[in-house]
Each structure stands twice: as C-alpha cells, then as structure tokens.
Design a protein around this motif. Sequence first.
Motif, short mmCIF file in Angstrom:
data_model
loop_
_atom_site.label_atom_id
_atom_site.label_comp_id
_atom_site.label_asym_id
_atom_site.label_seq_id
_atom_site.Cartn_x
_atom_site.Cartn_y
_atom_site.Cartn_z
N LYS A 12 -2.95 73.52 92.25
CA LYS A 12 -2.42 73.19 90.92
C LYS A 12 -1.81 74.37 90.17
O LYS A 12 -0.99 74.18 89.30
N LYS A 13 -2.17 75.61 90.52
CA LYS A 13 -1.66 76.77 89.79
C LYS A 13 -0.44 77.43 90.43
O LYS A 13 0.24 78.22 89.78
N MET A 14 -0.15 77.13 91.73
CA MET A 14 0.94 77.81 92.41
C MET A 14 1.30 77.07 93.69
O MET A 14 0.44 76.54 94.36
N THR A 15 2.59 77.06 94.00
CA THR A 15 3.07 76.57 95.29
C THR A 15 4.03 77.61 95.83
O THR A 15 4.92 78.07 95.10
N LYS A 65 9.54 85.13 105.58
CA LYS A 65 10.24 85.60 104.39
C LYS A 65 10.09 84.60 103.25
O LYS A 65 10.12 83.40 103.44
N PHE A 66 9.96 85.14 102.04
CA PHE A 66 9.82 84.35 100.83
C PHE A 66 11.01 83.40 100.65
O PHE A 66 12.15 83.80 100.83
N VAL A 67 10.73 82.14 100.27
CA VAL A 67 11.78 81.16 100.01
C VAL A 67 11.64 80.57 98.61
O VAL A 67 12.60 80.52 97.86
N TYR A 68 10.42 80.12 98.25
CA TYR A 68 10.20 79.33 97.03
C TYR A 68 8.82 79.63 96.48
O TYR A 68 7.86 79.75 97.23
N GLU A 69 8.73 79.74 95.15
CA GLU A 69 7.44 79.82 94.48
C GLU A 69 7.54 79.15 93.13
O GLU A 69 8.54 79.31 92.42
N SER A 70 6.51 78.37 92.79
CA SER A 70 6.45 77.78 91.45
C SER A 70 5.11 78.08 90.82
O SER A 70 4.09 78.12 91.49
N THR A 126 10.92 80.24 91.36
CA THR A 126 11.63 81.41 91.84
C THR A 126 12.08 81.16 93.28
O THR A 126 11.29 80.71 94.10
N LEU A 127 13.34 81.44 93.55
CA LEU A 127 13.92 81.26 94.88
C LEU A 127 14.48 82.58 95.38
O LEU A 127 14.96 83.39 94.59
N GLU A 128 14.44 82.78 96.69
CA GLU A 128 15.03 83.97 97.31
C GLU A 128 16.40 83.57 97.83
O GLU A 128 16.52 82.70 98.69
#
Length: 136
Positions: A45-48, A55-60, A89-91
């Motif tokens: 619930k706090k982060m995806t 490699k980083f692609v997506y974070e919410s 946030t997207l890379e």
Amino acid sequence: MSEIKELIRKEPNGSISFGNHSLNEKAKMEDFECNGDLYKVKTYKKMTKLERNGKFVYESVPGTSVSHFSMSEEKIEFSVEGTEDAQITLELEDETEYEVLVAGHSAGKMKTNLGGKLSVSVELEKEGEVQVAIIK
C-alpha cells in the motif's frame, strides 16, 4: 481493475499488469519473463516498484495497481489505480522532453533530468482507474 493478485501478469496484447495497492505487507516477485525481458515487482500500500532486466522502470508512492503497461521507443501507456493520489516516477531517456497525458488531458510537456527520471502526480482518490500516456 483493482489489485493484481499475482503481483505481475502478461496481458493478451503483450502488455503487463502489476502491483497491488491493497497489501499491508511488502510482496515481491522476481524473474517474471515477458517478451524476452525479466521483470521484478515490489508492491504494497505504500509503494509499487517495477524493474526490467535489473533497471528501474516505474515507482509510485503510495502503492498503485497498474494495468496494460506498455513501452515503446516513442510512448509509455498504462492505467493506474490507487486509494490516494500518487507520485509516479518513470525512467526514460536523459534530458528529453515528453508530452504527458493524464485521463486524456494534457498535463503539459516535461523534461527528464540527467538521470532520465520523470515524475508525474496523478489524482487517484475517488477516481477509479486513470489512463496515463507519456509521448516523446
């Protein structure tokens, strides 16, 4: 749509769906193969967070459930759902300008930083699923 019970899955059109914004505890799945790439997802619930081939692609923040996420050289598209407004946030490519569309409306042009990061705020509370498109 709601949460993805299996944390990540391949859709019939080749896109992926991932994340579960209703989990109280962190959950992750690694080495999920799709279209020749290996994905890793961490969600609650706090982060995806999504990685492709390490490699980083997506974070919410907070966590979201994402459906029909697809990436090409020119465009990223997905639907997102959550219980609160989210910072996504997207890379992408370094120092490149992108047109951002949220729920079919232009949020303007945004330029990535030196690291290629692009952050978008999406109003999700009481909205249900929201379409997002990032176009080069």
